[in-house]
Design a protein around this motif. Structure first.
Motif, mmCIF file in Angstrom:
data_model
loop_
_atom_site.group_PDB
_atom_site.id
_atom_site.type_symbol
_atom_site.label_atom_id
_atom_site.label_comp_id
_atom_site.label_asym_id
_atom_site.label_seq_id
_atom_site.Cartn_x
_atom_site.Cartn_y
_atom_site.Cartn_z
ATOM 1 N N ARG A 143 0.828 -1.213 0.000
ATOM 2 C CA ARG A 143 0.000 0.000 0.000
ATOM 3 C C ARG A 143 0.857 1.255 0.000
ATOM 4 N N LEU A 146 0.599 7.815 -1.320
ATOM 5 C CA LEU A 146 -0.071 8.090 -2.587
ATOM 6 C C LEU A 146 0.827 7.803 -3.783
ATOM 7 N N TYR A 149 0.573 4.217 -4.514
ATOM 8 C CA TYR A 149 -0.703 3.878 -5.142
ATOM 9 C C TYR A 149 -0.684 4.257 -6.633
ATOM 10 N N LYS A 150 0.052 5.318 -6.977
ATOM 11 C CA LYS A 150 0.191 5.675 -8.391
ATOM 12 C C LYS A 150 0.957 4.583 -9.133
ATOM 13 N N ASN A 174 -11.884 -3.806 -3.824
ATOM 14 C CA ASN A 174 -11.549 -2.926 -2.694
ATOM 15 C C ASN A 174 -11.751 -3.573 -1.332
ATOM 16 N N GLU A 178 -8.578 1.627 1.161
ATOM 17 C CA GLU A 178 -8.469 2.510 0.001
ATOM 18 C C GLU A 178 -9.285 3.795 0.168
ATOM 19 N N GLN A 182 -5.445 10.325 2.691
ATOM 20 C CA GLN A 182 -4.031 10.589 2.951
ATOM 21 C C GLN A 182 -3.740 12.070 2.753
ATOM 22 N N GLN A 186 -6.725 13.247 -0.010
ATOM 23 C CA GLN A 186 -6.941 12.423 -1.206
ATOM 24 C C GLN A 186 -7.114 10.960 -0.838
ATOM 25 N N PRO A 188 -6.821 6.984 -1.761
ATOM 26 C CA PRO A 188 -6.154 6.049 -2.662
ATOM 27 C C PRO A 188 -7.098 5.466 -3.716
ATOM 28 N N TYR A 189 -8.356 5.261 -3.343
ATOM 29 C CA TYR A 189 -9.308 4.685 -4.296
ATOM 30 C C TYR A 189 -9.497 5.591 -5.508
ATOM 31 N N LEU A 191 -7.203 7.370 -6.888
ATOM 32 C CA LEU A 191 -6.057 7.133 -7.763
ATOM 33 C C LEU A 191 -6.241 5.849 -8.559
#
Length: 295
Positions: A143, A146, A149-150, A174, A178, A182, A186, A188-189, A191
C-alpha cells in the motif's frame, strides 16, 4: 383443421430450428447467483468436487475463484479440468482473484501474480473460462503512500492491457483502507479509479465500502458503468460491524440493486469471510434472502 401441406411445412421449420414453440420463447432466463469460493476455502482445499456439488445444490450456479495465485492451478486442478468440474455442476467461473505480487514468500516472488508470470496467469484464466481477472488485495507492504498507489495504478493498467489482448477484463477489488484519506485528503481509491476504464474496472465489495462510510450509489453516479462485479456481503449491527449473512445485517441491498444498471453490474458473488458455524449454512441463508428479495 391442419392440412397435410401445413403439417409438412411446420415439420420442416421445426427441423431447421426456424419455428420455436411459444412456451420456449416465454421461458424465463435463469438468474446467475455467484459465490466467492474464499467463503468455503477449507472445504475447497479438502474436497473441491464435493464442495461444488453442495454449493450447486444450494442454488449457486456461478463461482469466483480465490486459489490460483502461487499454485498456478485452480484448487489443485488444471484450468480445463476445473472448468469441466464446474460444468458437471451446472456452474460457470466468470471471475477469479489474483494478487499484485510485490510481496515475496520465503524470499521468492509469487508466481501467477500481476508482476510475476502474468502471461501464464492470463492464459490459464482464459482456458478455465474466466472473463474477469481481479486484483484481490493489497497487503500492508503493497500500500504505502499516494506515490505508491500511483505505481499500483500503473501496474493495473499494464496488467489490464495484457488481459485485453486475450479478451479478458481486469478489475480491482476494494477493502476499506483505500477509502482512508491521505495527504491533502486524497483517497487512494480515487487514484485507482484514475486508471484507464477500458483496462481496469472495479469489483465493488459492498461490505467494505459501507464499513468505510461510503455510499456505493454515489460511486455509481460518479463512475457509471465502472462496476461490473460486486461482492454481496452484509455487515452486522454490532459495534464491531462484523460479517454476517446477506439480509441479516445493516446494508440496504434492495436500494443498491435498484442501481445495478447504473453500476454496469454483470455478476455478483456472495462472500462471507467468517461464519459463526458451517459456511454452507450461512451461504444457504444468504441464498434464501437473495431469491426472495433480490431476484
Amino acid at each position: 383443421m391442419t392440412s397435410r401441406r401445413d403439417f409438412l411445412t411446420s415439420a420442416a421449420l421445426l427441423a431447421t430450428g426456424t419455428l420455436v414453440a411459444p412456451s420456449l420463447l416465454a421461458a424465463p432466463k435463469k438468474r446467475t447467483i455467484g459465490i466467492q469460493l474464499y467463503t468455503v476455502r477449507d472445504a475447497m482445499a479438502k474436497d473441491p468436487a464435493g464442495t461444488l456439488a453442495q454449493l450447486a445444490k444450494i442454488g449457486y450456479n456461478s463461482v469466483e475463484g480465490a486459489s490460483y495465485t502461487g499454485s498456478q492451478q485452480f484448487y489443485g486442478l488444471t484450468p480445463k479440468a476445473f472448468a469441466a468440474l464446474l460444468k458437471q455442476n451446472g456452474m460457470i467461473i466468470p471471475s477469479s482473484h489474483y494478487r499484485l505480487g510485490e510481496e515475496q514468500e520465503n524470499g521468492a516472488p509469487v508466481r501467477g501474480t500481476m508482476l510475476h508470470e502474468w502471461d501464464r496467469a492470463v492464459d490459464d484464466a482464459a482456458a478455465a473460462g474466466v472473463k474477469y481477472m481481479v486484483c484481490a488485495y493489497l497487503s500492508e507492504a503493497e500500500r504505502g503512500g499516494l506515490d505508491h498507489y500511483k505505481y499500483v495504478a500503473d501496474q493495473l493498467n499494464k496488467a489490464g492491457e495484457r488481459c485485453r489482448k486475450s479478451g479478458l477484463q481486469l478489475c480491482y477489488h476494494n477493502h476499506d483502507f483505500e477509502f482512508q484519506a491521505q495527504d491533502g485528503g486524497q483517497l487512494p481509491y480515487d487514484l485507482l479509479l484514475a486508471t484507464d476504464p477500458k483496462l481496469v474496472q472495479m469489483e465493488l465489495d459492498l461490505y467494505w465500502v459501507s464499513k468505510a462510510g461510503r455510499d456505493p450509489i454515489a460511486l455509481f453516479k460518479q463512475h457509471p458503468g465502472r462496476f461490473p462485479l460486486w461482492h454481496v456481503k452484509d455487515m452486522d449491527r454490532t459495534e464491531k460491524k462484523f460479517f454476517t449473512e446477506v439480509g441479516n445485517g445493516s446494508i440496504d441491498f434492495k436500494r443498491i440493486f435498484a442501481q445495478a444498471k447504473l453500476a454496469g453490474l454483470k455478476y455478483f458473488f456472495v462472500e462471507q469471510d467468517s461464519t459463526p458455524g458451517s459456511p454452507f449454512e450461512s451461504v444457504s441463508k444468504s441464498m434464501a434472502y437473495i431469491k426472495k428479495n433480490l431476484s
